[in-house]
Design a protein around this motif. Structure first.
Motif, short mmCIF file in Angstrom:
data_model
loop_
_atom_site.label_atom_id
_atom_site.label_comp_id
_atom_site.label_asym_id
_atom_site.label_seq_id
_atom_site.Cartn_x
_atom_site.Cartn_y
_atom_site.Cartn_z
N ASP A 1 0.84 -1.19 0.00
CA ASP A 1 0.00 0.00 0.00
C ASP A 1 0.88 1.25 0.00
O ASP A 1 1.41 1.64 1.03
CB ASP A 1 -0.92 -0.01 1.23
CG ASP A 1 -1.88 1.17 1.23
OD1 ASP A 1 -2.07 1.78 0.15
OD2 ASP A 1 -2.42 1.47 2.30
N GLN A 2 1.03 1.85 -1.16
CA GLN A 2 1.87 3.03 -1.31
C GLN A 2 1.09 4.32 -1.02
O GLN A 2 1.64 5.41 -1.15
CB GLN A 2 2.42 3.09 -2.73
CG GLN A 2 3.23 1.88 -3.11
CD GLN A 2 4.71 2.15 -3.03
OE1 GLN A 2 5.14 3.24 -3.34
NE2 GLN A 2 5.47 1.16 -2.61
N THR A 3 -0.18 4.17 -0.62
CA THR A 3 -0.99 5.36 -0.37
C THR A 3 -0.77 5.95 1.01
O THR A 3 -1.25 7.05 1.29
CB THR A 3 -2.49 5.05 -0.54
OG1 THR A 3 -2.87 4.07 0.43
CG2 THR A 3 -2.78 4.55 -1.95
N ALA A 4 -0.04 5.26 1.88
CA ALA A 4 0.23 5.77 3.22
C ALA A 4 1.72 5.63 3.52
O ALA A 4 2.28 4.55 3.40
CB ALA A 4 -0.59 5.01 4.25
N SER A 5 2.34 6.74 3.87
CA SER A 5 3.77 6.73 4.18
C SER A 5 4.06 7.77 5.25
O SER A 5 3.33 8.75 5.40
CB SER A 5 4.61 7.04 2.95
OG SER A 5 4.56 6.01 2.01
N THR A 6 5.16 7.55 5.95
CA THR A 6 5.68 8.54 6.88
C THR A 6 7.03 9.00 6.34
O THR A 6 7.89 8.18 6.04
CB THR A 6 5.85 7.95 8.29
OG1 THR A 6 4.56 7.51 8.75
CG2 THR A 6 6.40 8.99 9.25
N PHE A 7 7.17 10.30 6.20
CA PHE A 7 8.40 10.88 5.68
C PHE A 7 9.13 11.58 6.83
O PHE A 7 8.51 12.31 7.60
CB PHE A 7 8.09 11.90 4.58
CG PHE A 7 7.34 11.31 3.42
CD1 PHE A 7 8.02 10.75 2.36
CD2 PHE A 7 5.95 11.31 3.40
CE1 PHE A 7 7.33 10.20 1.29
CE2 PHE A 7 5.25 10.76 2.34
CZ PHE A 7 5.94 10.21 1.28
N SER A 8 10.42 11.36 6.90
CA SER A 8 11.23 12.02 7.91
C SER A 8 12.09 13.06 7.21
O SER A 8 12.96 12.73 6.40
CB SER A 8 12.10 10.99 8.63
OG SER A 8 12.82 11.62 9.66
N LEU A 9 11.84 14.32 7.51
CA LEU A 9 12.54 15.44 6.87
C LEU A 9 13.58 15.97 7.86
O LEU A 9 13.22 16.51 8.91
CB LEU A 9 11.56 16.55 6.50
CG LEU A 9 10.29 16.10 5.76
CD1 LEU A 9 9.32 17.26 5.63
CD2 LEU A 9 10.64 15.54 4.42
N THR A 10 14.84 15.79 7.54
CA THR A 10 15.89 16.23 8.46
C THR A 10 16.23 17.69 8.24
O THR A 10 15.97 18.25 7.17
CB THR A 10 17.16 15.37 8.29
OG1 THR A 10 17.62 15.50 6.95
CG2 THR A 10 16.90 13.92 8.62
N GLU A 11 16.78 18.30 9.26
CA GLU A 11 17.16 19.71 9.28
C GLU A 11 15.97 20.63 8.98
O GLU A 11 16.11 21.65 8.31
CB GLU A 11 18.32 19.98 8.32
CG GLU A 11 19.58 19.24 8.70
CD GLU A 11 20.75 19.54 7.77
OE1 GLU A 11 20.71 20.56 7.06
OE2 GLU A 11 21.69 18.75 7.76
N GLU A 12 14.80 20.26 9.48
CA GLU A 12 13.59 21.07 9.31
C GLU A 12 12.89 21.20 10.65
O GLU A 12 13.19 20.47 11.60
CB GLU A 12 12.66 20.45 8.27
CG GLU A 12 13.22 20.44 6.88
CD GLU A 12 13.50 21.81 6.30
OE1 GLU A 12 14.31 21.90 5.38
OE2 GLU A 12 12.93 22.81 6.80
N ASP A 13 11.92 22.14 10.72
CA ASP A 13 11.19 22.36 11.96
C ASP A 13 9.73 22.68 11.65
O ASP A 13 9.24 22.38 10.56
CB ASP A 13 11.86 23.46 12.80
CG ASP A 13 11.96 24.79 12.05
OD1 ASP A 13 11.32 24.94 10.98
OD2 ASP A 13 12.67 25.68 12.54
N HIS A 14 9.04 23.32 12.59
CA HIS A 14 7.62 23.63 12.43
C HIS A 14 7.35 24.53 11.22
O HIS A 14 6.25 24.48 10.66
CB HIS A 14 7.08 24.33 13.69
CG HIS A 14 6.99 23.43 14.88
ND1 HIS A 14 6.02 22.47 15.01
CD2 HIS A 14 7.75 23.35 16.00
CE1 HIS A 14 6.17 21.84 16.16
NE2 HIS A 14 7.22 22.35 16.78
N THR A 15 8.32 25.34 10.83
CA THR A 15 8.11 26.26 9.71
C THR A 15 7.70 25.48 8.46
O THR A 15 6.71 25.80 7.81
CB THR A 15 9.38 27.08 9.44
OG1 THR A 15 9.74 27.76 10.64
CG2 THR A 15 9.15 28.08 8.33
#
Length: 132
Positions: A13-27
């Motif tokens: 199921d490629q319709t649900a994923s969690t992405f981890s974005l490094t060097e980022e914050d709430h902005t």
């Protein structure tokens, strides 16, 4: 954004994923969540910051049928277009303000007298110091 890691992409199921974005914050996290929530292909989107001292955003995205990776790419492109629009609008407003200020300064200088100018609404006051 330095790097992105996708969790859940190996599943069928490629319709649900969690992405981890490094060097980022709430902005970025909140802005991206807002843009993706406007997309009708998105059924759920949310983000979290694992710890305040970590520069990482975990973004959970579930779509109605398309791969989450494609919808995320579209959302990022929409954000870039929105940022370009805001920048162009801001620069135009600054230019308009500078032009208006220049016209006001010319009208004050063209009157040939100091003091109040009825056209510009600007006043000039002289402070006097009496010493005896």
């Amino acid at each position: 954004m330095a790097s992105t890691k996708e969790y859940g992409a190996e599943a069928d199921d490629q319709t649900a994923s969690t992405f981890s974005l490094t060097e980022e914050d709430h902005t970025l996290g909140n802005a991206l969540r807002y843009v993706l929530n406007k997309d009708p292909r998105v059924s759920f989107v949310g983000y979290s910051i694992p710890h305040p001292s970590e520069e990482r955003v975990n973004l959970r995205l579930q779509t109605t049928g398309l791969p989450a990776r494609d919808v995320l790419k579209d959302g990022l492109q929409d954000m870039m277009a929105l940022n370009d629009h805001v920048r162009v609008t801001f620069e135009k407003a600054v230019d308009d303000y500078k032009t208006l200020q220049g016209m006001r300064e010319m009208s004050v200088g063209a009157s040939g007298r100091s003091g109040a100018s009825a056209k510009s609404g600007l006043t000039h006051q002289t402070l006097s110091t009496d010493t005896k």
